[in-house]
Design an enzyme around this catalytic site. Structure first.
Site, mmCIF file in Angstrom:
data_model
loop_
_atom_site.group_PDB
_atom_site.id
_atom_site.type_symbol
_atom_site.label_atom_id
_atom_site.label_comp_id
_atom_site.label_asym_id
_atom_site.label_seq_id
_atom_site.Cartn_x
_atom_site.Cartn_y
_atom_site.Cartn_z
ATOM 1 N N ASP A 13 -41.539 12.302 9.299
ATOM 2 C CA ASP A 13 -42.717 13.167 9.421
ATOM 3 C C ASP A 13 -42.538 14.274 10.462
ATOM 4 O OD1 ASP A 13 -43.925 11.540 7.522
ATOM 5 O OD2 ASP A 13 -44.671 10.184 9.072
ATOM 6 N N GLU A 14 -41.333 14.755 10.628
ATOM 7 C CA GLU A 14 -41.051 15.809 11.590
ATOM 8 C C GLU A 14 -41.462 17.186 11.053
ATOM 9 O OE1 GLU A 14 -38.735 13.732 10.368
ATOM 10 O OE2 GLU A 14 -37.902 12.564 12.028
ATOM 11 N N GLY A 15 -41.715 17.255 9.739
ATOM 12 C CA GLY A 15 -42.016 18.546 9.121
ATOM 13 C C GLY A 15 -40.875 19.015 8.232
ATOM 14 N N LYS A 16 -40.126 18.039 7.685
ATOM 15 C CA LYS A 16 -38.993 18.392 6.817
ATOM 16 C C LYS A 16 -39.462 19.198 5.610
ATOM 17 C CE LYS A 16 -38.033 13.992 6.454
ATOM 18 N NZ LYS A 16 -38.883 13.416 7.503
ATOM 19 N N LYS A 18 -42.056 21.205 5.228
ATOM 20 C CA LYS A 18 -42.362 22.594 5.564
ATOM 21 C C LYS A 18 -41.078 23.396 5.720
ATOM 22 C CE LYS A 18 -43.422 25.865 8.997
ATOM 23 N NZ LYS A 18 -44.273 26.585 9.892
ATOM 24 N N GLY A 40 -43.318 11.392 2.348
ATOM 25 C CA GLY A 40 -44.518 12.197 2.126
ATOM 26 C C GLY A 40 -44.299 13.523 2.819
ATOM 27 N N HIS A 41 -44.132 14.577 2.053
ATOM 28 C CA HIS A 41 -43.824 15.884 2.626
ATOM 29 C C HIS A 41 -44.981 16.847 2.335
ATOM 30 C CE1 HIS A 41 -39.295 14.725 2.117
ATOM 31 N NE2 HIS A 41 -39.925 13.982 3.008
ATOM 32 N N THR A 42 -45.572 17.368 3.395
ATOM 33 C CA THR A 42 -46.739 18.243 3.239
ATOM 34 C C THR A 42 -46.342 19.699 3.399
ATOM 35 O OG1 THR A 42 -48.058 16.487 4.218
ATOM 36 C CG2 THR A 42 -49.090 18.659 4.074
ATOM 37 N N ARG A 143 -26.146 -5.172 -7.874
ATOM 38 C CA ARG A 143 -25.643 -4.843 -9.223
ATOM 39 C C ARG A 143 -26.519 -5.352 -10.353
ATOM 40 N NH1 ARG A 143 -19.803 -6.863 -7.396
ATOM 41 N NH2 ARG A 143 -21.193 -8.461 -6.629
ATOM 42 N N GLN A 223 -37.273 10.465 5.312
ATOM 43 C CA GLN A 223 -37.226 9.588 6.499
ATOM 44 C C GLN A 223 -36.439 10.285 7.620
ATOM 45 O OE1 GLN A 223 -36.307 7.699 3.252
ATOM 46 N NE2 GLN A 223 -38.496 7.949 3.073
ATOM 47 N N ASP A 332 -46.907 23.928 18.870
ATOM 48 C CA ASP A 332 -48.307 24.310 19.097
ATOM 49 C C ASP A 332 -49.192 23.139 19.516
ATOM 50 O OD1 ASP A 332 -47.588 23.799 16.198
ATOM 51 O OD2 ASP A 332 -49.757 23.582 16.077
ATOM 52 N N SER A 414 -46.929 26.189 13.230
ATOM 53 C CA SER A 414 -48.155 25.786 12.524
ATOM 54 C C SER A 414 -47.724 25.176 11.185
ATOM 55 C CB SER A 414 -49.104 26.982 12.303
ATOM 56 O OG SER A 414 -49.009 27.465 10.975
HETATM 57 P P1 GDP Z 1 -42.060 15.354 6.639
HETATM 58 O O1 GDP Z 1 -42.247 13.983 6.122
HETATM 59 O O2 GDP Z 1 -40.956 15.458 7.634
HETATM 60 O O3 GDP Z 1 -41.955 16.387 5.557
HETATM 61 O O4 GDP Z 1 -43.382 15.695 7.456
HETATM 62 P P2 GDP Z 1 -44.911 15.438 6.954
HETATM 63 O O5 GDP Z 1 -45.264 16.498 6.001
HETATM 64 O O6 GDP Z 1 -45.099 14.026 6.567
HETATM 65 O O7 GDP Z 1 -45.681 15.596 8.339
HETATM 66 C C1 GDP Z 1 -45.633 16.768 9.078
HETATM 67 C C2 GDP Z 1 -47.059 17.305 9.239
HETATM 68 O O8 GDP Z 1 -47.069 18.315 10.223
HETATM 69 C C3 GDP Z 1 -47.613 17.937 7.988
HETATM 70 O O9 GDP Z 1 -48.990 17.699 7.941
HETATM 71 C C4 GDP Z 1 -47.324 19.428 8.190
HETATM 72 O O10 GDP Z 1 -48.236 20.257 7.505
HETATM 73 C C5 GDP Z 1 -47.503 19.550 9.686
HETATM 74 N N1 GDP Z 1 -46.663 20.565 10.339
HETATM 75 C C6 GDP Z 1 -45.394 20.937 10.063
HETATM 76 N N2 GDP Z 1 -44.953 21.838 10.964
HETATM 77 C C7 GDP Z 1 -45.969 22.032 11.830
HETATM 78 C C8 GDP Z 1 -46.117 22.823 13.014
HETATM 79 O O11 GDP Z 1 -45.219 23.534 13.453
HETATM 80 N N3 GDP Z 1 -47.329 22.764 13.651
HETATM 81 C C9 GDP Z 1 -48.349 21.981 13.205
HETATM 82 N N4 GDP Z 1 -49.471 21.966 13.913
HETATM 83 N N5 GDP Z 1 -48.232 21.207 12.114
HETATM 84 C C10 GDP Z 1 -47.060 21.237 11.441
HETATM 85 P P1 IMO Z 2 -40.865 11.064 5.413
HETATM 86 O O1 IMO Z 2 -39.812 11.502 4.416
HETATM 87 C C1 IMO Z 2 -42.266 8.085 8.234
HETATM 88 C C2 IMO Z 2 -41.189 3.924 7.451
HETATM 89 C C3 IMO Z 2 -42.295 2.955 7.120
HETATM 90 C C4 IMO Z 2 -41.706 1.686 7.711
HETATM 91 C C5 IMO Z 2 -40.224 1.823 7.407
HETATM 92 C C6 IMO Z 2 -39.767 1.100 6.162
HETATM 93 O O2 IMO Z 2 -42.240 11.495 5.052
HETATM 94 O O3 IMO Z 2 -40.461 11.399 6.801
HETATM 95 P P2 IMO Z 2 -40.069 1.568 3.553
HETATM 96 O O4 IMO Z 2 -41.307 1.673 2.727
HETATM 97 O O5 IMO Z 2 -39.200 2.766 3.521
HETATM 98 O O6 IMO Z 2 -39.313 0.293 3.307
HETATM 99 O O7 IMO Z 2 -40.631 1.418 5.084
HETATM 100 O O8 IMO Z 2 -39.978 3.208 7.254
HETATM 101 N N1 IMO Z 2 -41.126 5.123 6.588
HETATM 102 C C7 IMO Z 2 -41.481 6.355 6.988
HETATM 103 N N2 IMO Z 2 -42.042 6.771 8.139
HETATM 104 N N3 IMO Z 2 -41.954 8.977 7.281
HETATM 105 C C8 IMO Z 2 -41.375 8.591 6.134
HETATM 106 O O9 IMO Z 2 -40.904 9.461 5.219
HETATM 107 C C9 IMO Z 2 -41.145 7.215 5.927
HETATM 108 N N4 IMO Z 2 -40.620 6.485 4.924
HETATM 109 C C10 IMO Z 2 -40.603 5.221 5.351
HETATM 110 O O10 IMO Z 2 -43.496 3.326 7.746
HETATM 111 O O11 IMO Z 2 -41.848 1.702 9.105
HETATM 112 MG MG MG Z 3 -43.721 12.573 5.844
#
Ligand code: GDP
Ligand code: IMO
Ligand code: MG
Length: 429
Positions: A13-16, A18, A40-42, A143, A223, A332, A414
């Site tokens: 959830d680092e923002g991959k 975006k 989950g990529h937003t 397998r 991940q 931010d 953002s």
């Molecule tokens: P991913 O799984 O690495 O793709 O990240 P997620 O989409 O799960 O979570 C990142 C969240 O941070 C999302 O809600 C994005 O819209 C938001 N986001 C991404 N970059 C930024 C940023 O620079 N600033 C802010 N405030 N939000 C951001």
């Molecule tokens: P993105 O791509 C954050 C975490 C789960 C759990 C562990 C194992 O959006 O960054 P799993 O269902 O994969 O067996 O769960 O990994 N996890 C994530 N945490 N972002 C994700 O994906 C994740 N995908 C799995 O919360 O701790």
């Molecule tokens: Mg995510």
């Protein structure tokens, strides 16, 4: 002019999404190479927000999306996601989405086993997404997995289901969960076959041709390194290799195809599931980061745990992940904090460590060693150039570069696509 791989440098959830969406304007093909719909990529584009799990983030820009063999594919989830984004106005058809014929499938019994096991673990649960990712990868390595190509062979499906059910129903019954019927699963797979097979092909061929024609490929990781099954905080990890090295094997290309490795890191830290998190904050600052950063899991809806940036951890991720440049996101969210902390190492049983050791008790006992920095009062939200950043924010970024031993080549300020500062184009190497 090379290719680029994007991977997470923390716990996901680092923002991959975006960053991949933003970079996709410079690429022709976007490839997922591991994970599944646990991701989950937003993506925020103007008034529209796209939440992608299995579809490569390039589909939003109309780029060719490829789901590589390293991904575990839940066919029902894939079709549901296609329907969802089509309802938002995108077009996903076999001419812009290809799925590796040799990718392993996630079946309903995998999710059932995932959840039954988590329930049985009680206090020691991993906090998985409950989507069957772990059990599906186990079947692949054992397998006995059903793969995309098997959908074209009803006899193969029937044979494989016998083996699968022998294994899974025994486990499910042992865990007090409902067993599955072969007839129902077979009927479900046969009904899915004509809807999934039009997307299936040997994607390695298309990728090989694209590569030879000099078309740019963007590899989209899911991940993150600290959730990598080998290099992460095991057993609190996901069941695939999330490091850049797995992009080649998970797409069907050689290691030379990967190109520049961009690691994505938040300017602080978050984690969704259970497991060690040395710089976690249980105080008002942690709550503030969570509120400001809207830190709720895209897939699970669960509140993400929040803490300070852990430079020792990201430095480790840079090394094992092969990261050559960092994209720092959510700077931010730190606006207005009077003081910031950066983890620079750990104290474990009175000893100082510069990295997180692998043993679980040592990880759980790790106390962060912090460096303190002054914050900034001005807003960085929406900044699109270095010049718009306050001096203290620039200092914070520079310190992160020093401590992680990696240049920051991209900054995000953002959720919006264009609120991004490019320092160095990763496609230029
Ligand atoms: P991913 O799984 O690495 O793709 O990240 P997620 O989409 O799960 O979570 C990142 C969240 O941070 C999302 O809600 C994005 O819209 C938001 N986001 C991404 N970059 C930024 C940023 O620079 N600033 C802010 N405030 N939000 C951001
Ligand atoms: P993105 O791509 C954050 C975490 C789960 C759990 C562990 C194992 O959006 O960054 P799993 O269902 O994969 O067996 O769960 O990994 N996890 C994530 N945490 N972002 C994700 O994906 C994740 N995908 C799995 O919360 O701790
Ligand atoms: Mg995510």
């Amino acid at each position: 002019m090379g290719n680029v791989a994007v991977i997470g440098a923390q716990w996901g959830d680092e923002g991959k999404g975006k960053v991949v969406d933003w970079l996709a304007s410079r690429a022709e093909i976007v490839v997922r190479f591991q994970g599944g719909h646990n991701a989950g990529h937003t993506l925020v584009v103007g008034n529209e927000t796209y939440k992608l799990s299995l579809l490569p983030s390039g589909v939003v820009r109309g780029k060719l999306g490829i789901i590589g063999n390293g991904v575990v594919v839940d066919p029902e989830a894939l079709l549901a996601e296609i329907a969802r984004v089509e309802a938002q106005g995108l077009t996903v058809r076999p001419d812009n989405l290809r799925v590796a014929e040799n990718a392993a499938l996630i079946l309903p019994l995998h999710a059932a086993l995932d959840r039954a096991r988590e329930a049985a673990r009680g206090e020691r649960k991993i906090g998985t997404t409950g989507r069957g990712i772990g059990p599906a990868y186990e079947d692949k390595v054992a397998r006995r997995a059903i793969r995309v190509c098997d959908l074209a062979e009803p006899e193969t499906l029937a044979e494989k289901l016998d083996e699968l059910l022998l294994h899974h129903n025994t486990l499910l019954r042992g865990l007090g969960a409902e067993p599955f019927s072969k007839a129902a699963l077979l009927a479900q797979l046969l009904a899915l076959a004509p809807r999934i097979l039009p997307y299936a092909e040997p994607v390695w061929q298309r990728l090989d041709e694209a590569r030879r024609a000099g078309r740019r490929i963007l590899f989209e990781g899911a991940q993150a390194v600290m959730l990598d099954v080998d290099h992460g905080t095991y057993p609190f990890v996901t069941s695939s290799n999330t490091v850049a090295a797995s992009a080649a094997a998970g797409a069907g290309l050689g290691p030379g195809a990967i190109g520049f490795v961009l690691g994505i890191a938040k300017a602080y830290s978050t984690r969704v599931g259970a497991g060690p998190f040395p710089t976690e904050l249980h105080d008002a600052t942690g709550a503030l980061l969570g509120d400001r950063g809207h830190e709720f899991g895209t897939v699970t809806g669960r509140r993400r745990r929040c803490g300070w940036f852990d430079a020792a951890l990201v430095r480790q991720a840079v090394k094992v992940g092969g990261i050559q440049g960092l994209a720092l996101t959510k700077l931010d969210v730190l606006d207005g904090l009077p003081e910031l902390r950066i983890g620079v190492g750990y104290r474990i049983d009175g000893m100082l460590w510069r990295h997180l050791p692998a043993a679980p008790r040592a990880q759980a006992a790790a106390e962060p060693v912090y460096e303190t920095m002054e914050g900034w009062s001005q807003s960085t939200r929406g900044a699109r150039s270095w010049a718009e950043l306050p001096a203290q924010a620039v200092k914070y970024v520079r310190r992160i570069e020093e401590l992680t031993e990696s240049p920051v080549t991209l900054l995000s300020t953002s959720p919006e696509r264009d609120d991004t500062i490019l320092v160095r184009d990763p496609f230029e190497g």
